[in-house]
Design a protein around this motif. Sequence first.
Motif, short mmCIF file in Angstrom:
data_model
loop_
_atom_site.label_atom_id
_atom_site.label_comp_id
_atom_site.label_asym_id
_atom_site.label_seq_id
_atom_site.Cartn_x
_atom_site.Cartn_y
_atom_site.Cartn_z
N LEU A 1 0.56 -1.57 -0.24
CA LEU A 1 -0.15 0.30 0.05
C LEU A 1 0.54 1.27 -0.21
N LEU A 2 2.06 1.15 0.35
CA LEU A 2 2.78 2.04 0.76
C LEU A 2 3.51 1.86 -1.23
N ALA A 3 3.54 0.98 -1.78
CA ALA A 3 3.73 1.52 -2.85
C ALA A 3 3.49 1.57 -3.89
N VAL A 4 1.71 1.68 -3.43
CA VAL A 4 0.58 2.56 -4.49
C VAL A 4 0.93 4.39 -4.21
N ARG A 5 1.06 4.34 -3.20
CA ARG A 5 0.76 5.76 -2.84
C ARG A 5 2.20 6.38 -3.00
N ARG A 6 3.26 5.76 -3.18
CA ARG A 6 4.83 6.50 -3.99
C ARG A 6 4.20 6.09 -5.46
N ALA A 7 3.54 5.88 -6.00
CA ALA A 7 3.45 5.74 -7.34
C ALA A 7 1.61 7.01 -7.86
N VAL A 8 1.49 6.89 -6.75
CA VAL A 8 0.40 8.41 -6.70
C VAL A 8 1.61 9.57 -6.82
N VAL A 9 2.31 9.58 -5.93
CA VAL A 9 3.11 10.73 -5.60
C VAL A 9 4.44 10.48 -7.49
N ASP A 10 4.95 9.73 -7.55
CA ASP A 10 5.73 9.44 -8.26
C ASP A 10 4.79 10.42 -9.77
N ALA A 11 3.15 9.71 -10.16
CA ALA A 11 2.99 9.79 -11.46
C ALA A 11 1.93 12.08 -11.34
N TYR A 12 2.17 12.60 -9.90
CA TYR A 12 1.76 13.97 -10.08
C TYR A 12 2.91 14.75 -8.94
N ALA A 13 3.28 14.66 -9.10
CA ALA A 13 4.26 15.96 -7.98
C ALA A 13 5.77 14.28 -7.73
N PRO A 14 6.40 13.61 -8.91
CA PRO A 14 7.50 13.07 -8.55
C PRO A 14 8.49 14.17 -7.47
N ALA A 15 8.77 15.85 -7.60
CA ALA A 15 9.65 16.27 -7.04
C ALA A 15 8.91 15.93 -5.53
N THR A 16 8.51 14.98 -5.20
CA THR A 16 7.99 15.98 -3.49
C THR A 16 8.04 14.45 -2.87
N PRO A 17 8.75 15.06 -1.10
CA PRO A 17 9.73 13.65 -0.53
C PRO A 17 7.81 13.01 0.23
N VAL A 18 8.55 11.43 -0.11
CA VAL A 18 7.27 10.26 0.75
C VAL A 18 8.25 9.90 1.95
N VAL A 19 7.56 10.53 3.04
CA VAL A 19 7.92 10.51 4.68
C VAL A 19 7.42 9.27 5.21
N ALA A 20 8.39 8.19 5.00
CA ALA A 20 7.62 6.49 5.79
C ALA A 20 7.54 6.71 7.31
N VAL A 21 6.98 6.75 7.97
CA VAL A 21 6.16 6.50 9.30
C VAL A 21 6.34 5.11 9.74
N ALA A 22 6.81 4.08 10.19
CA ALA A 22 7.15 3.30 10.91
C ALA A 22 5.18 2.72 11.86
N ASP A 23 4.55 1.89 10.88
CA ASP A 23 3.32 2.33 11.95
C ASP A 23 3.53 1.23 12.97
N PRO A 24 2.30 1.93 14.17
CA PRO A 24 2.84 1.25 15.08
C PRO A 24 2.16 -0.22 15.40
#
Length: 245
Positions: free
Chosen positions: A40-63
Amino acid sequence: MKVWILGIGMGPQHVTAEVASALRSADYVIAAEKSSDDGLLAVRRAVVDAYAPATPVVAVADPARDRSPGLTEPDYARAVADWHAARAQCYADALRARGGVAAFLVWGDPALYDSTIRIVEQVKDLGVELDYDVLPGISAPQLLAARHRIVLHEVGRPVHITTGRRLAQAAAAGQDNIVAMLNPDELDLSAVGDWMIWWAANLGAVGEALISGRVCDVVDQIAAARAAARAQAGWVMDVFVVRRI
């Protein structure tokens, strides 16, 4: 600080122009990471890559969350509340560290069986000063209906939306047209065994599967398709409509 809560449907193909514009305005995206190979994180990264590729994704370890089988309703509610509180603390730490404009990418639509809005409110309660706005996305029930080419309700009739944990309870209460989401692995369909079902897993994503028919005729197919979707994608989310006939 500014926070966007953005519905992304089931992936890049469902992102609206409005959501894409808001995403491009963000300095970064915060996303929960459930494992080292979180699909699911990979899908979110794909969304960012498609529409805002310069925007960093800050992954937070899920409790961790208590997912013990057979939890009572009070125990389940307590487990979810503890999980949300832990998530809020993690997100608060990330927001304090970075400031600026952040975005959360919500699977489906933020208004339907998602708690990002509630968690962001908890972040504010932790003392993080922020404003937030919400933009809608395509929901799983919408896509389910489209894939099966059905309307979610009969003419002039209601549709009851609930979780798989409450399916039997809803049927016993007289609901006869039910959408069920957040379905557990051990879901019991016996309460609606002679009803019609329109079922889907991983809509719009890897492992998508569709099955329809009388529950008693297709229950084994559904179990097998659910397992296959999980094996193919590494995760499974299913949703269905059941209707008394």
